[in-house]
Design a protein around this motif. Structure first.
Motif, PDB file in Angstrom:
ATOM      1  N   GLY A  38       0.811  -1.205   0.000  1.00 38.03           N
ATOM      2  CA  GLY A  38       0.000   0.000   0.000  1.00 38.03           C
ATOM      3  C   GLY A  38       0.846   1.257   0.000  1.00 38.03           C
ATOM      4  N   ALA A  60      -3.362   3.273   0.128  1.00 44.35           N
ATOM      5  CA  ALA A  60      -4.307   2.192   0.443  1.00 44.35           C
ATOM      6  C   ALA A  60      -3.693   1.304   1.516  1.00 44.35           C
ATOM      7  CB  ALA A  60      -4.596   1.369  -0.813  1.00 44.35           C
ATOM      8  N   THR A  61      -4.537   0.666   2.304  1.00 45.50           N
ATOM      9  CA  THR A  61      -4.090  -0.207   3.383  1.00 45.50           C
ATOM     10  C   THR A  61      -4.486  -1.638   3.077  1.00 45.50           C
ATOM     11  OG1 THR A  61      -4.425   1.598   4.952  1.00 45.50           O
ATOM     12  CG2 THR A  61      -4.245  -0.618   5.872  1.00 45.50           C
ATOM     13  N   GLN A  81      -7.748  -3.688   4.659  1.00 43.56           N
ATOM     14  CA  GLN A  81      -8.862  -2.746   4.705  1.00 43.56           C
ATOM     15  C   GLN A  81      -9.296  -2.284   3.315  1.00 43.56           C
ATOM     16  OE1 GLN A  81      -7.484   0.425   7.199  1.00 43.56           O
ATOM     17  NE2 GLN A  81      -7.897  -0.677   9.094  1.00 43.56           N
ATOM     18  N   ASP A  82      -8.328  -2.158   2.383  1.00 45.41           N
ATOM     19  CA  ASP A  82      -8.633  -1.616   1.060  1.00 45.41           C
ATOM     20  C   ASP A  82      -8.394  -2.594  -0.090  1.00 45.41           C
ATOM     21  OD1 ASP A  82      -9.345   1.022   1.992  1.00 45.41           O
ATOM     22  OD2 ASP A  82      -7.216   1.361   2.346  1.00 45.41           O
ATOM     23  N   THR A 135     -10.036  -5.659  -4.631  1.00 44.73           N
ATOM     24  CA  THR A 135     -10.296  -4.538  -3.724  1.00 44.73           C
ATOM     25  C   THR A 135     -11.331  -4.941  -2.683  1.00 44.73           C
ATOM     26  OG1 THR A 135     -11.981  -3.643  -5.206  1.00 44.73           O
ATOM     27  CG2 THR A 135      -9.742  -2.808  -5.472  1.00 44.73           C
ATOM     28  N   ASP A 171     -14.467  -3.586  -0.425  1.00 40.77           N
ATOM     29  CA  ASP A 171     -15.475  -2.529  -0.271  1.00 40.77           C
ATOM     30  C   ASP A 171     -15.807  -2.409   1.205  1.00 40.77           C
ATOM     31  OD1 ASP A 171     -17.434  -0.655  -0.495  1.00 40.77           O
ATOM     32  OD2 ASP A 171     -18.858  -1.940  -1.556  1.00 40.77           O
ATOM     33  N   ASN A 172     -15.279  -1.373   1.852  1.00 47.91           N
ATOM     34  CA  ASN A 172     -15.498  -1.201   3.290  1.00 47.91           C
ATOM     35  C   ASN A 172     -16.622  -0.216   3.605  1.00 47.91           C
ATOM     36  OD1 ASN A 172     -14.203   1.191   2.678  1.00 47.91           O
ATOM     37  ND2 ASN A 172     -12.306   0.667   3.729  1.00 47.91           N
ATOM     38  N   GLU A 187     -14.140   7.299   0.691  1.00 47.73           N
ATOM     39  CA  GLU A 187     -12.730   7.635   0.718  1.00 47.73           C
ATOM     40  C   GLU A 187     -12.347   8.209  -0.640  1.00 47.73           C
ATOM     41  OE1 GLU A 187     -10.533   4.409   3.401  1.00 47.73           O
ATOM     42  OE2 GLU A 187     -11.632   3.509   1.735  1.00 47.73           O
ATOM     43  N   GLU A 191      -7.202   6.011  -3.648  1.00 49.65           N
ATOM     44  CA  GLU A 191      -6.040   5.509  -2.924  1.00 49.65           C
ATOM     45  C   GLU A 191      -5.159   4.723  -3.887  1.00 49.65           C
ATOM     46  OE1 GLU A 191      -7.458   4.783   1.544  1.00 49.65           O
ATOM     47  OE2 GLU A 191      -8.488   3.499   0.109  1.00 49.65           O
TER      48      GLU A 191
END
Length: 65
Positions: free
Chosen positions: A14, A17-18, A21-22, A45, A47-48, A52, A55
């Motif tokens: 990342g 982006a993390t 999480q991402d 990816t 989807d949280n 945002e 990223e």
């Protein structure tokens, strides 16, 4: 362009982006077939449901054979 298949190791990391999480961070080997100049790496990816801005992540290539 090569007359032989070329294999290249890859790893994701990342930037903004993390991982988890991402996106799903993976490593592996991509094969670029003879006569071609491209290979495909799947990036999944996550989807949280949070708003945002854009990223970024990096894909590091190494050890071509």
């Amino acid at each position: 362009m090569s007359i032989h298949n070329v294999s290249v190791s890859y790893a994701m990391s990342g930037v903004t982006a993390t991982a988890v999480q991402d996106f799903v961070s993976t490593t592996g080997i991509v094969i670029i077939t003879s006569g071609s100049t491209t290979g495909a790496i799947q990036i999944t990816t996550v989807d949280n449901l949070l708003y945002e801005s854009s990223e970024t992540l990096e894909v590091h290539l190494s050890a071509p054979v």
